[in-house]
Design an enzyme around this catalytic site. Sequence first.
Site, PDB file in Angstrom:
ATOM      1  N   HIS A 105       0.844  -1.195   0.000  1.00 35.46           N
ATOM      2  CA  HIS A 105       0.000   0.000   0.000  1.00 35.46           C
ATOM      3  C   HIS A 105       0.874   1.239   0.000  1.00 35.46           C
ATOM      4  CE1 HIS A 105       0.673  -1.441   4.101  1.00 35.46           C
ATOM      5  NE2 HIS A 105       0.734  -0.168   4.459  1.00 35.46           N
ATOM      6  N   HIS A 135       1.072   4.992   0.985  1.00 31.33           N
ATOM      7  CA  HIS A 135       0.451   6.043   1.777  1.00 31.33           C
ATOM      8  C   HIS A 135       0.554   7.347   0.984  1.00 31.33           C
ATOM      9  CE1 HIS A 135       0.582   3.945   5.801  1.00 31.33           C
ATOM     10  NE2 HIS A 135       1.540   3.268   5.192  1.00 31.33           N
TER      11      HIS A 135
HETATM   12  P1  5GP Z   1       1.907   0.249   7.285  1.00 29.68           P
HETATM   13  O1  5GP Z   1       2.429   0.477   8.674  1.00 29.68           O
HETATM   14  O2  5GP Z   1       1.718  -1.222   7.000  1.00 29.68           O
HETATM   15  O3  5GP Z   1       2.698   0.959   6.223  1.00 29.68           O
HETATM   16  O4  5GP Z   1       0.484   0.950   7.260  1.00 29.68           O
HETATM   17  C1  5GP Z   1      -0.731   0.283   7.419  1.00 29.68           C
HETATM   18  C2  5GP Z   1      -1.795   1.340   7.417  1.00 29.68           C
HETATM   19  O5  5GP Z   1      -3.045   0.721   7.214  1.00 29.68           O
HETATM   20  C3  5GP Z   1      -1.886   2.121   8.719  1.00 29.68           C
HETATM   21  O6  5GP Z   1      -1.714   3.508   8.455  1.00 29.68           O
HETATM   22  C4  5GP Z   1      -3.254   1.771   9.269  1.00 29.68           C
HETATM   23  O7  5GP Z   1      -3.886   2.851   9.907  1.00 29.68           O
HETATM   24  C5  5GP Z   1      -3.998   1.344   8.020  1.00 29.68           C
HETATM   25  N1  5GP Z   1      -5.045   0.362   8.250  1.00 29.68           N
HETATM   26  C6  5GP Z   1      -4.904  -0.811   8.926  1.00 29.68           C
HETATM   27  N2  5GP Z   1      -6.078  -1.481   8.928  1.00 29.68           N
HETATM   28  C7  5GP Z   1      -6.956  -0.712   8.225  1.00 29.68           C
HETATM   29  C8  5GP Z   1      -8.330  -0.881   7.883  1.00 29.68           C
HETATM   30  O8  5GP Z   1      -8.984  -1.860   8.232  1.00 29.68           O
HETATM   31  N3  5GP Z   1      -8.913   0.110   7.161  1.00 29.68           N
HETATM   32  C9  5GP Z   1      -8.224   1.228   6.766  1.00 29.68           C
HETATM   33  N4  5GP Z   1      -8.880   2.140   6.060  1.00 29.68           N
HETATM   34  N5  5GP Z   1      -6.913   1.404   7.064  1.00 29.68           N
HETATM   35  C10 5GP Z   1      -6.300   0.447   7.791  1.00 29.68           C
END
Ligand code: 5GP
Length: 152
Positions: free
Chosen positions: A106, A108
């Site tokens: 993903h 951001h």
């Molecule tokens: P990472 O730390 O893996 O780069 O970021 C994961 C992101 O996914 C986090 O910013 C977290 O808030 C978001 N996230 C995790 N679970 C969900 C979800 O169920 N729905 C949404 N919209 N965002 C999520």
Amino acid sequence: MSEQSPHDGGCIFCRIIAGEIPCQKIIENQNILCFLDIGPVVVGHSLVIPKRHIRNIFDMPSEVAAAVAYELPALARAICAAVEAPACHILLNSGIEAMQSVHHAHYHIIPRKSDDSFFVPWRPGKLETQEAHNLISKIQKNYENMDEGLSA
Ligand code: 5GP
Ligand code: ZN
């Protein structure tokens, strides 16, 4: 790198794509889904994900990367304009050590303003010439041996 199925039933983002878990959807097309992050670090913090279950940058075929990257400029402009932010980060955490917590790739999109409260601790070191030469030759050798973009 492991073979990956298009969807992974245990993956929260695959479940969002499948409509099993709700999200605040912004845009969807056949390749990507863009939605608001559930824990925004600033207003407008959004995620752009490939619809295929790809773990992170290390497993990402070039055509998947291209399909996601194709949408990023317009999405970044639209999101930043909506929150009147003149700047943004595009961030793809890949691996636990890089703070990846959801193991479906993903991007951001994090809008930035001069007076926001988001803080990135970035402390530049010093690039030593010999170290740079050794590193570059290692990277170039690795790159020559890479499969072109992983097969789809
Ligand atoms: P990472 O730390 O893996 O780069 O970021 C994961 C992101 O996914 C986090 O910013 C977290 O808030 C978001 N996230 C995790 N679970 C969900 C979800 O169920 N729905 C949404 N919209 N965002 C999520
Ligand atoms: Zn997934």
